[in-house]
Every structure is written in C-alpha cells, then in structure tokens.
Design a protein around this motif. Structure first.
Motif, PDB file in Angstrom:
ATOM      1  N   THR A   3      -0.691   0.552 -10.165  1.00  0.00           N
ATOM      2  CA  THR A   3      -0.468  -0.756 -10.033  1.00  0.00           C
ATOM      3  C   THR A   3       0.942  -1.115 -10.622  1.00  0.00           C
ATOM      4  O   THR A   3       1.361  -0.523 -11.630  1.00  0.00           O
ATOM      5  N   ARG A 111      -4.180  -8.396  10.354  1.00  0.00           N
ATOM      6  CA  ARG A 111      -4.004  -8.091   8.733  1.00  0.00           C
ATOM      7  C   ARG A 111      -4.876  -9.499   7.999  1.00  0.00           C
ATOM      8  O   ARG A 111      -5.594  -9.226   7.008  1.00  0.00           O
ATOM      9  N   ARG A 116      -6.767  -9.180   3.531  1.00  0.00           N
ATOM     10  CA  ARG A 116      -5.565  -8.745   2.689  1.00  0.00           C
ATOM     11  C   ARG A 116      -4.202  -9.382   2.657  1.00  0.00           C
ATOM     12  O   ARG A 116      -3.337  -9.137   2.022  1.00  0.00           O
ATOM     13  N   SER A 117      -4.152 -10.362   3.833  1.00  0.00           N
ATOM     14  CA  SER A 117      -2.981 -10.826   3.876  1.00  0.00           C
ATOM     15  C   SER A 117      -3.430 -12.187   4.426  1.00  0.00           C
ATOM     16  O   SER A 117      -4.525 -12.794   4.840  1.00  0.00           O
ATOM     17  N   LYS A 140       2.669  -9.099   3.561  1.00  0.00           N
ATOM     18  CA  LYS A 140       2.524  -7.850   3.653  1.00  0.00           C
ATOM     19  C   LYS A 140       0.833  -7.434   3.075  1.00  0.00           C
ATOM     20  O   LYS A 140       0.630  -7.988   1.872  1.00  0.00           O
ATOM     21  N   TYR A 142      -0.323  -5.192   1.335  1.00  0.00           N
ATOM     22  CA  TYR A 142      -0.783  -4.024   0.298  1.00  0.00           C
ATOM     23  C   TYR A 142      -0.104  -4.966  -0.865  1.00  0.00           C
ATOM     24  O   TYR A 142      -0.073  -4.256  -1.999  1.00  0.00           O
ATOM     25  N   HIS A 144      -1.217  -7.976  -3.851  1.00  0.00           N
ATOM     26  CA  HIS A 144      -2.347  -8.818  -4.134  1.00  0.00           C
ATOM     27  C   HIS A 144      -2.005  -9.614  -5.433  1.00  0.00           C
ATOM     28  O   HIS A 144      -0.759  -9.404  -6.034  1.00  0.00           O
ATOM     29  N   GLU A 198       1.161  -4.645  -6.571  1.00  0.00           N
ATOM     30  CA  GLU A 198       0.976  -3.574  -5.520  1.00  0.00           C
ATOM     31  C   GLU A 198       0.399  -2.429  -6.020  1.00  0.00           C
ATOM     32  O   GLU A 198       0.817  -1.961  -7.180  1.00  0.00           O
ATOM     33  N   LYS A 199      -0.363  -1.654  -5.052  1.00  0.00           N
ATOM     34  CA  LYS A 199      -0.851  -0.298  -5.579  1.00  0.00           C
ATOM     35  C   LYS A 199      -0.889   0.433  -4.180  1.00  0.00           C
ATOM     36  O   LYS A 199      -0.690   0.240  -3.282  1.00  0.00           O
TER      37      LYS A 199
END
Length: 199
Positions: A3, A111, A116-117, A140, A142, A144, A198-199
């Motif tokens: 992460t 998305r 996730r978005s 985006k 990806y 969080h 992000e990860k």
C-alpha cells in the motif's frame, strides 16, 4: 502488493475564507506533492490506510479521525490525479487540453456500481465552462480511504498511535515542517494535508 500513499499539501487564502469552504468552484491551490515511503503504522494513524484490508476485530487500533472522503474543493492539480472526467468522445474538443483522463458515462457507472469509485464535481475549464461551470467526474478505481487533515489533527492522530517524530521518515517530517510554516497566524494561508491510498 503493498500500500502506498498519495499526499498533497493544499492551501487557500485566509482573506477569502476563514477556512476551506468545501465548495467545488472555490479556489484551492496545490503547495506541493510529497513522496512518503511506506510506513503502515503511519498510514493507519492517518486514516486506516493499511488496516482497512483486515477484519476490524483483528485491528488493534483505529485512526482517531476516520477517512473523511475527498474534499469537494480540491485544487486542480490534485483533482486530475484523483478523478477521471466523464465525457463522451463526441463532446471532447481536441484543441483544448483538460489535464484529465476521459471515461464514458457507461464506464463511470460500472466503476461506481462495483463500490470502488464515486462521483464528484470539479470546476470546468474554458471553453467548456461556457456550457456548465462544473464537470462531472469519477474517482479512479484503485484508490481507497481518501481524506484530509489539518496540522493539529495530524499531531493528534500520531499521538493516538504513539508515533514520535523520530519514527517517521524525513519526507513526512519535511511535510509537517512546511505545514508549520504555512499555518502560522501571520501566514496568509490555511493549509491541509489531502491524501488517499492505493495498492
């Protein structure tokens, strides 16, 4: 895969507002982007940046300030890193750069449907602004745990996790020093740390 954190120092003029307004078309400026090395203890202190991946019962300590979400009054430079612009190809004027990546309305819907978005609004650039002052955008997928903190809140968050300055890397100490300089009563600016993981 690990992460990482995307960290930005933003500022707004004290004379224009007593604090950040949270209104998309109010002007906020980017002071700088900071490259902070992976430090999962620090990430969790700021906004559960790493521990969000685990069962809550397995997490020893949660952030003092849970993730607040991305501010509505993002600076342009931060907005183009966090969001994609929802615009159909037929509406794109290739003569004018927006700085954003484009996605269609249908792709944005997919998305958001995954969880996730999320949608947002940002100030439109000329000449698009002649049709509408705000653009619709989507985050985006990806990223969080977006959030923001003031200098005092960062100090409280670190204290909650018993993290001392000697334990964080030099980039984060430099960020805090910049905030200290900008956040003085004699300074013309309000400042905040805006971030996501992000990860």
């Amino acid at each position: 895969m690990g992460t990482d954190i995307n960290a930005f120092l933003e500022k707004t003029d004290r004379e224009d507002s007593p604090s950040f307004s949270g209104i998309p078309h109010d002007q906020t400026w980017l002071f700088g982007k900071f490259c902070i090395n992976r430090d999962y203890h620090l990430f969790d202190a700021l906004a559960n940046g790493r521990s969000v991946q685990f069962d809550p019962s397995e997490v020893e300590r949660h952030a003092l300030y849970p993730p607040r979400g991305i501010p509505a009054d993002l600076s342009y430079d931060v907005a183009i890193e966090y969001y994609d612009l929802i615009m159909e190809p037929a509406d794109i004027d290739s003569r004018f750069s927006t700085g954003y990546e484009f996605v269609s309305k249908s792709e944005a819907e997919i998305r958001v449907s995954t969880g996730r978005s999320h949608y947002g609004q940002v100030t439109a650039l000329w000449p698009y602004s002649e049709k509408s002052p705000l653009w619709s955008v989507v985050s985006k997928p990806y990223f969080h745990n977006p959030g923001w903190l003031t200098l005092e809140e960062i100090r409280e968050a670190l204290d909650h996790f018993k993290i001392t300055m000697s334990e964080v890397d030099i980039e984060f100490r430099a960020l805090l020093r910049a905030m200290e300089e900008l956040d003085q009563e004699s300074s013309p600016w309000h400042v905040r740390l805006t971030f996501w993981f992000e990860k």
